[in-house]
Enzyme design. Structure first.
Site, mmCIF file in Angstrom:
data_model
loop_
_atom_site.group_PDB
_atom_site.id
_atom_site.type_symbol
_atom_site.label_atom_id
_atom_site.label_comp_id
_atom_site.label_asym_id
_atom_site.label_seq_id
_atom_site.Cartn_x
_atom_site.Cartn_y
_atom_site.Cartn_z
ATOM 1 N N ARG A 147 24.016 -12.375 158.657
ATOM 2 C CA ARG A 147 25.335 -12.606 159.248
ATOM 3 C C ARG A 147 25.292 -13.715 160.302
ATOM 4 N NH1 ARG A 147 28.655 -10.419 163.230
ATOM 5 N NH2 ARG A 147 26.914 -9.204 164.039
ATOM 6 N N LYS A 148 24.190 -14.426 160.401
ATOM 7 C CA LYS A 148 24.077 -15.522 161.363
ATOM 8 C C LYS A 148 24.745 -16.775 160.790
ATOM 9 C CE LYS A 148 19.792 -13.801 163.445
ATOM 10 N NZ LYS A 148 18.356 -14.066 163.691
#
Length: 300
Positions: A147-148
């Site tokens: 999710r970065k």
């Protein structure tokens, strides 16, 4: 036959509208120069890579009353073997599409389309390379992103991962319950964090718990975690922890084992891809990823 574009939500084209508004918020000085005479432009790929982001480019030019004719399907690996005849050896120049419409509108969409295509294709290329390296190393499990992602650009980046062949992992905070060290420290224990999450998440959401040791992994399994993430472990420590967990608790508990932290193409085969691990997740496929080079040139 389904295309990757069928994954996109009904509201996504409004994002493209916002991109165009950001790039030209008032007067279009260059558009005044060229006018709106009917024109065509060639879209060139100038470095090898996986073609990804086609729906976004189509939407950019559709909103500007232009049409795009593609010569390759999305997901195709563009190589120097497809070069036009007059390209110097060692260079890449492949004609991937033709865009037609008013000259001013072609140039209004040019940079928005190229930036999106370059970024999405770069992520797809890195994703495919990571997946290929994992398979070459004998790993048969899931290779996933993280999710970065870039705020406001997540849809494009997650889309690129999928076109590249990897798992996009959770899309956002609502997609899966991921309990990291801060959650555990704030609640007092892994057991408390998992039990609290389960009360509200229900049966439809998996709970993924980040752990740093075998003892923490055991606590996560006993608490009912669906996924145990072995964070920043590598080599013998990682494999031993995963095997002990599977051997000692695999019969009485159902869980997946995930490895994450510091995984790149260079470190992939260094103890991260043993098949006792179900999932290998990495941000290396979408952070600091090299773009694929594209350009758009008006035909003349």
């Amino acid at each position: 036959m389904s295309s990757y574009a069928h994954l996109l939500p009904a509201s996504w084209e409004s994002t493209v509208t916002a991109w165009l508004q950001e790039d030209c918020p008032s007067f279009d000085w260059g558009g005044y120069v060229v006018g709106d005479k009917p024109s065509t432009a060639s879209l060139w790929c100038k470095s090898e890579g996986v073609l990804a982001g086609v729906p976004f480019v189509d939407a950019v030019f559709k909103q500007l009353n232009c049409e795009v004719a593609w010569f390759f399907e999305e997901g195709h690996m563009i190589t120097a073997a497809e070069n036009i005849d007059d390209v110097p050896k060692g260079s890449v120049k492949v004609h991937v599409a033709t865009v037609s419409g008013p000259a001013r509108n072609l140039l209004l969409g040019e940079r928005v389309a190229l930036n999106t295509l370059a970024r999405c294709s770069g992520i797809a290329t890195a994703s495919r390379a990571m997946l290929s390296a994992a398979r070459d190393a004998g790993y048969n499990g899931i290779v996933a992103g993280t999710r970065k992602t870039t705020p406001g650009f997540r849809l494009v980046e997650k889309y690129g991962m999928i076109v590249g062949g990897v798992d996009a992992h959770r899309y956002d905070l609502s997609s899966m319950v991921m309990l990291k060290d801060n959650h555990v420290w704030s609640t007092g224990s892994i057991m408390c964090a998992v039990q609290t999450a389960r009360r509200v998440a229900g049966f439809s959401l998996r709970i993924d718990v980040e752990v740093r040791s075998y003892d923490e992994a055991v606590e996560a399994v006993r608490a009912g975690a669906d996924v145990v993430m072995l964070d920043n472990m590598d080599g013998e420590k990682l494999v031993k922890c995963a095997r002990d967990l599977r051997e000692n608790y695999g019969k009485d508990h159902r869980f997946l084992i995930e490895s994450s932290g510091g995984i790149t193409l260079k470190t992939l085969s260094d103890g991260h891809v043993d098949n006792v691990i179900d999932i290998v997740s990495t941000s290396a496929i979408h952070q600091s990823t090299q773009h694929v080079d594209f350009s758009l040139k008006i035909d003349h």
